[in-house]
Every structure is written in structure tokens, then in C-alpha cells.
Design a protein around this motif. Structure first.
Motif, mmCIF file in Angstrom:
data_model
loop_
_atom_site.group_PDB
_atom_site.id
_atom_site.type_symbol
_atom_site.label_atom_id
_atom_site.label_comp_id
_atom_site.label_asym_id
_atom_site.label_seq_id
_atom_site.Cartn_x
_atom_site.Cartn_y
_atom_site.Cartn_z
ATOM 1 N N SER A 59 -3.147 -1.760 5.927
ATOM 2 C CA SER A 59 -3.287 -0.503 5.183
ATOM 3 C C SER A 59 -2.181 0.467 5.606
ATOM 4 O O SER A 59 -1.467 0.243 6.588
ATOM 5 N N LEU A 88 -8.750 -2.143 9.603
ATOM 6 C CA LEU A 88 -7.841 -1.376 8.753
ATOM 7 C C LEU A 88 -6.547 -2.155 8.516
ATOM 8 O O LEU A 88 -5.494 -1.574 8.276
ATOM 9 N N ARG A 92 -9.065 -2.926 4.000
ATOM 10 C CA ARG A 92 -7.785 -3.621 4.129
ATOM 11 C C ARG A 92 -6.883 -3.357 2.920
ATOM 12 O O ARG A 92 -7.367 -3.165 1.798
ATOM 13 N N ASN A 93 -5.579 -3.320 3.201
ATOM 14 C CA ASN A 93 -4.578 -3.126 2.137
ATOM 15 C C ASN A 93 -4.814 -1.846 1.348
ATOM 16 O O ASN A 93 -4.509 -1.765 0.155
ATOM 17 N N CYS A 94 -5.348 -0.842 2.035
ATOM 18 C CA CYS A 94 -5.679 0.411 1.368
ATOM 19 C C CYS A 94 -4.631 1.485 1.673
ATOM 20 O O CYS A 94 -3.900 1.418 2.655
ATOM 21 N N HIS A 95 -4.591 2.476 0.801
ATOM 22 C CA HIS A 95 -3.708 3.627 0.963
ATOM 23 C C HIS A 95 -4.585 4.854 1.228
ATOM 24 O O HIS A 95 -5.401 5.233 0.382
ATOM 25 N N THR A 148 -0.896 -2.952 10.128
ATOM 26 C CA THR A 148 -1.184 -1.611 9.605
ATOM 27 C C THR A 148 0.008 -0.694 9.882
ATOM 28 O O THR A 148 0.648 -0.783 10.926
ATOM 29 N N PRO A 198 0.810 -1.230 0.000
ATOM 30 C CA PRO A 198 0.000 0.000 0.000
ATOM 31 C C PRO A 198 0.836 1.271 0.000
ATOM 32 O O PRO A 198 0.310 2.353 -0.299
ATOM 33 N N ARG A 238 -7.066 3.132 -3.188
ATOM 34 C CA ARG A 238 -6.546 4.413 -2.709
ATOM 35 C C ARG A 238 -7.741 5.264 -2.306
ATOM 36 O O ARG A 238 -8.683 5.429 -3.095
#
Length: 487
Positions: A115, A112, A92-95, A136, A33, A73
């Protein structure tokens, strides 16, 4: 908000929300991420759209709506201040371009995990389920002060750093966790604040790396833990503060590195702990402060002790593992407060509980010797006499040895040179052994001392025997009295 105003990526998430489905934008499971700033419009979501979904999203009969997204994103600020949502939130795995704001929000579940976020503002948040932030990464402060989490809080292998800030990077002060706070492998650069927090289950910080040199790495004053608090194999650079904490189970510091040279490494004064384990760890770099702590079991290996300790009014029921007194006494001699009688009494009581009376006597002897150094010169002199003669009453056989030695010297000397009788013809037959006993024993009389009078150097020997006898008798009585009073 209408679906016509959405991008293709947002419309996909909007439709999946009503059915509780997960939308995964990732091209591969091992995506980082941290690269999310370069992700294009095909996987970019506006925070305002996600907020609209959570507050007034579509419903579908027979389905449980949820916001479940991976690999996106998220631009703008996800603002849920004072909001209430009954839907699980899984991002999850987000920017995230901006730190989400969930101040005083009420959420069903928040995930979260994995991320990347520039921080999290969630003071006084209420989470009816679990709050999961496994692996995270935060590049700013995480504010969860006063949070109420009905389930568990997961921070396994999470990373929190906030360069340039002076406030705690992970704030959980006054937070309440209804189950476990699980954070093995946590990495922080800056202070963790857990003051006044309550964890109904266990608090796990095993394998954590906490860094805030010359300041508090973990400040957990008045923390309450219903189960165990584990820091096995952890590294703490900075001081670990647990003043006034209440830990029902075990505070396990096995294999831990505590480093704060020049200050306190562990501040655990006024704590109440079921079991404190300090074992298989290198010596602390800094001071160990256990003043006024109350422990049921102190599992302390001498090799883990630092060069300076503060253990005034420390109380414990059991001390394990069982070590010879010679291995335990250095702990009492390293006290920064100097001579603390209570510490010696506690160690004596621990040995007596396991039936090691020999070790208990050695501790009491060490106590008297340490006390002697606090007395004026005449008190130190009298104490030295008691120590040399009878070991303050703990080595009574020494007195017998002294008496037998003096008896032998006097008997031989007076056998070689009989003293003259005071009244010729009235004196009983001279017996050198009983004459010497008459001189040595101030209470018992065999009728020899009053009938004969030595002269010259033998008179001086008689004076020495009388004086030594009185000193031995006095020290024996003082030692016996002290022993009886302890019994």
C-alpha cells in the motif's frame, strides 16, 4: 452505521466483512497504488466506515469476521486510537489519503502490504499476531515506538521517506517483537531508531539501503536480538550505531558498504555479540569503534578495515580467518587512541589459542616497539639496544650471533698481537679465544683477563668487548625475564 448510508463499494466491503471474505477492487494485479488519488467512487472507502466495521461490524454464525480489502482508496483518517478489535485487518495495495492512527490500539493482525501511506502513527500498539508491511511505501514517518508485536514484523522491500522532517522516519524504539523482524531490501531516507528494542528472533536487513548521511542511518543503542542480526549486501550511508547492543547470535556485516566519511562508520562500543563478521566488504569509510566490545568470535578480514579504529578494551575469544601477524598488526597501528597494550595482548592470546607461537612473538615484539615510542629519549635508546641485540628477548639467537661475531673479531685481533703479561714468568699460556671470552662474559673467568694487559688500540678493543659483553648480558637477562613472566 446502517448499510443504507453506504456507497456501493462500502456496502460490498460491509457484506464481505461478516464472512471474512476479501474484496479486491483492482483491475490488474500490477496496479500502482501511487495512482490511487485518481481512483473513483467505485473503489473509494471512507475511513470512518472501516472503523465502524472493526469496532461493531456485523457477525455471521459459523464465520470469522475480518476486514480484507485490496486496491481501494481510503479517504479520511482511519482512527483506532485505544481501540480493541479481534478481527484481522488486511488493507493491501491500497492508497491512503491520510496516515492511520493506531496509538495504543490492540489488534489481532495488521497487514498493509504493497500500500501507499503518508505515514503511520502506532505508538504503543499491541498486535497479537503479525504486523506485515511488505513492499509498503511510506511518504511520512512510521511511528511504532513502544509497540508490542507477539509475532513477526515484516518490512521486506518497504520504502520509508519523510522529506523535510528531522525526526527518525522509522521509529521502533523500545519496541518488542516476539519473533523475527524481517526487512531485507528495506529502503529508508532518514534515520531508523531501534534504541532499546527487543527482537526475540532474528533481525534481517540484508540488501537494505539506508541513507542519512553525516548522521545516524540506524541508531540501535541497547538493542537486544535473540538470534542473528544480518546486514549482508547492505549499503549504509551515515553511521550505524549499536552501542550497548546485545546480539546472541551473529552480527553479519558481510559484503556491506558502510560509509560515513569524517565520522564513525560503525559504533559498536560496549556491545556483547556472539560472532561479528566483517568479511568480503570494501574498507569502511569512517571509523570502526569496538571499544569495550565483548565477542566470542571476531571474523575480520584485514581488507575490510578502515584507516582508523577504536579497539580499546575489545575482548574476543577467537579471531578468524587465520592470517599472518603482518596482516593483523596494521589494525593495532591504526588506533586513534595511540598505544593500547590490551589490544596487543588480545591478538597474542588469539594466536596462542591456535598454536601459532611465531605470530604471537611477532605481536609481542611489535608491542614493545610501539611502547618504545612513548618513552623519554633514554628509555627509547635502551629499548633500541634491546631490540637490535635480542629483539626484546623474542629473538635470543641474535645475542649468540653478536657474541660469535665479537668472539671472532677479538680472537683474530689478539692472535695477531698478543697482549703483554702483567707478571712475567707467572702468567699462564696466552689463548686468544679464551682471552676474548673472558672479556665478553662478565660472570665466567678463564684466568686470561687478569693475567694480560693489552696496550694502545688493543686496549680500546678490550674495553669495547667488555662493555658490549655487559650490554648483551643485561639485555639477554631482561629478555629472558620478560619471556618467563609471560609464560
Amino acid at each position: 452505521m446502517e448499510i443504507n448510508h453506504l456507497t456501493a463499494a462500502e456496502a460490498r466491503v460491509w457484506r464481505a466483512f461478516a464472512r471474512g471474505e476479501t474484496v479486491d477492487f483492482r483491475e490488474s494485479p500490477d496496479e500502482d497504488p501511487a495512482d490511487g488519488g485518481d481512483w473513483g467512487a467505485e473503489r473509494t472507502l471512507r475511513a470512518g466506515v472501516l472503523r465502524a466495521l472493526l469496532l461493531d461490524g456485523p457477525r455471521q454464525d459459523g464465520e470469522v469476521p475480518s476486514l480484507s480489502v485490496a486496491g481501494a482508496r481510503i479517504t479520511g483518517r482511519l482512527d483506532l486510537q485505544h481501540a480493541t478489535t479481534d478481527h484481522p485487518v488486511r488493507l493491501r495495495n491500497c492508497h491512503f489519503d491520510e496516515a492511520p492512527r493506531c496509538y495504543a490500539a490492540r489488534l489481532r493482525e495488521l497487514n498493509l502490504s504493497e500500500s501507499l501511506l503518508p505515514g503511520l502513527v502506532a505508538h504503543a500498539v499491541h498486535v497479537d499476531g503479525i504486523l506485515r508491511m511488505t513492499r509498503t511505501r511510506f511518504t511520512g514517518t512510521v511511528r511504532l515506538g513502544g509497540a508490542r508485536i507477539a509475532g513477526s514484523l515484516y518490512l521486506e522491500s518497504a520504502q520509508v521517506s519523510a522529506p523535510g522532517t528531522e525526526v527518525p522516519v522509522l521509529q521502533l524504539n523500545q519496541a518488542s517483537v516476539g519473533a523475527d523482524l524481517s526487512a531485507p531490501g528495506l529502503r529508508t531516507q532518514g534515520q531508523i531508531r531501534l534504541n532499546g528494542a527487543t527482537v526475540a528472533g532474528s533481525l534481517n536487513l540484508s540488501d537494505a539501503r539506508l541513507g542519512n548521511p553525516e548522521d545516524a542511518a540506524l541508531d540501535a543503542q541497547t538493542l537486544t536480538v535473540g538470534g542473528d542480526m544480518l546486514l549482508r549486501h547492505a549499503e549504509v550511508h551515515g553511521w550505524l550505531g549499536l552501542r550497548g547492543a546485545r546480539i546472541t547470535g551473529r552480527l553479519d556485516l558481510s559484503y556491506v558498504l558502510l560509509s560515513n566519511p569524517g565520522g564513525s562508520a560503525l559504533q559498536a562500543s560496549s556491545t556483547a555479540v556472539g560472532e561479528l563478521w566483517l568479511r568480503k566488504a570494501p574498507p569502511m569509510e569512517g571509523t570502526l569503534n569496538l571499544r569495550r566490545a565483548q565477542l566470542d568470535v571476531l571474523f575480520l578480514e584485514p581488507d575490510s578495515l578502515p584507516q582508523e579504529v577504536l579497539i580499546g578494551d575489545l575482548t574476543y575469544t577467537s579471531l578468524v580467518p587465520h592470517e599472518p601477524a603482518e596482516r593483523r598488526l596494521p589494525m593495532l597501528e591504526r588506533q586513534r587512541d595511540g598505544y593500547v597494550p590490551h589490544a596487543y595482548e588480545q591478538l597474542t592470546a588469539a594466536y596462542r589459542r591456535v598454536g601459532d607461537d611465531h605470530a604471537a612473538r611477532l605481536v609481542q615484539l611489535a608491542k614493545q616497539r610501539r611502547h618504545r615510542n612513548t618513552l623519554p629519549w633514554y628509555g627509547r635508546l635502551w629499548g633500541l639496544v634491546q631490540d637490535v641485540t635480542v629483539g626484546y628477548g623474542f629473538r635470543p639467537m641474535r645475542a649468540a650471533g653478536w657474541l660469535l661475531s665479537l668472539l671472532a673479531i677479538g680472537s683474530v685481533a689478539f692472535a695477531l698481537h698478543h697482549p703483554q703479561p702483567l707478571k712475567a714468568g707467572e702468567a699462564p699460556p696466552f689463548h686468544p679465544v679464551f682471552y676474548t671470552l673472558d672479556l665478553l662474559l662478565p660472570v665466567i673467568s678463564f684466568g686470561q683477563e687478569d693475567a694480560f694487559a693489552p696496550s694502545g688500540g688493543y686496549q680500546a678493543l678490550a674495553y669495547v668487548l667488555v662493555l658490549t659483553g655487559w650490554i648483551l648480558a643485561t639485555t639477554v637477562i631482561a629478555g629472558v625475564t620478560r619471556t618467563v613472566s609471560r609464560q
